[in-house]
Design a protein around this motif. Sequence first.
Motif, PDB file in Angstrom:
ATOM      1  N   PRO A 161      26.765 108.687  -8.790  1.00 16.85           N
ATOM      2  CA  PRO A 161      27.084 109.356 -10.054  1.00 16.85           C
ATOM      3  C   PRO A 161      28.109 110.454  -9.855  1.00 16.85           C
ATOM      4  N   ALA A 182      28.482 104.624 -14.148  1.00 23.37           N
ATOM      5  CA  ALA A 182      28.045 105.735 -13.308  1.00 23.37           C
ATOM      6  C   ALA A 182      27.479 106.880 -14.142  1.00 23.37           C
ATOM      7  N   HIS A 209      23.870 106.511 -14.136  1.00 16.17           N
ATOM      8  CA  HIS A 209      23.312 107.071 -12.908  1.00 16.17           C
ATOM      9  C   HIS A 209      23.267 108.600 -12.989  1.00 16.17           C
ATOM     10  N   TYR A 210      24.296 109.185 -13.581  1.00 18.25           N
ATOM     11  CA  TYR A 210      24.330 110.644 -13.719  1.00 18.25           C
ATOM     12  C   TYR A 210      23.138 111.130 -14.537  1.00 18.25           C
TER      13      TYR A 210
END
Length: 424
Positions: free
Chosen positions: A213, A361, A364-365
């Motif tokens: 991330p 991503a 994911h962050y």
Amino acid sequence: MARLTGDADRRGRGSIRRRGNSLQVRVYSGVDPVTGKDLYLSETVRGTDKAAWRRAEKAMTRLQARVDQQRAPSTSVSFSYAIDEWLRSADIEPTTRHGYVGYIERTIRPALGDVHVNKLTARMLEKLYGELRRCRVRCDGKPFVEHKADGEHDCEKAKCRPHECKPMASSTVRQIHAIISGVLNAAVRWDWINSSPAKVAQRPRQSAPAPNPPTPAQAARLVEKAFELDEAWGTLVWLVMTTGMRRGEVCALRWSRIDLDEGIVEVRSSYTTLKGIGREKDTKTHQMRRIALDTETTVLLREHKRSCQKLYALLGADWDENSYVFVGVRGDVTTPYPPDAVSNRYKKMATRLGIDTHIHALRHYSATELLTAGIDLRTVAGRLGHGGGGATTLRVYAAWVAAADRKAAEVLGSRMPRRQLSEG
């Protein structure tokens, strides 16, 4: 000893015949329902002496028993034919089917298409996987030129280049294995084979998930740049960042599924495009989920909603609560923002900022920020739409779960009464 051939083979159901220094046992097992050809089970016994004949007779009895118990393969069609039958009957999403057909035509059919489905072995599958991990085009290792044009041509103008072996990714080989396994499982259900060799064939190990991330500082730069480009784009990036929604889910989002008073968004579907044609489908896990929105996100969505209503009025279009939250570009308000366009625009924006990342991503962050802040695993899994009660979340974000666990231990330790340690 019985030695039957031709029609006698049908009447006696079996034959034993000398083939060089061994004996061949054949038992008639019926007619192929697809090709109409006679089917036989066969076995070779080494030797031609009396002991070998006795072993051959036992083998014939064993094969006859297999036929009687209806465990014998009922067809000898090619694996290519089995693939076509599976594609016709399998319930697969159009986009998934499109990807499967690509793998089949480029890799699976050229390698295994001509093999009879009942002759396919685990060894053949493992050999294919090994070849793909060495070179995705399964070359023989000898140098050759990859020609970009057919017939006589100027290689320099056509930009033909010497072949360079490029291994296929383990995840792609696993996908090919999954397709082959699906076909063979269907062949078992259809009584074409007794068991699937894909169940015992070794496939490449699944790589450990390694989410990457953006850092909080990078995330701040990304969302700031998105709002500089335009408010709608900034709101989309912000929403993905704070909710962890998939790109297809945010593209399919309608105003009727957002309760701005309660601060809740319902994720019910995903949007996808195939060959330029868009459609809504179920979410990846085929589940509806409700995600709570923070106050700042709710304020941004209220402002975005007012902007959308003004845009519809300016274009003379009818707006209602079932309208898409993020609409297509170039004045088309009837279709949502295409997922591929979202990915491409985000990638270009990140590249201009010097950040190597992609839209997924941000998911994911969202997960890693929640986990490291101490939010429990089940809640994070629910927001992301992961199944298995958090098992998927734990597998993907194990490192961040460990970090949150360490933080929890330190918090608990800080609340414990202090003990005086004796010196010496």
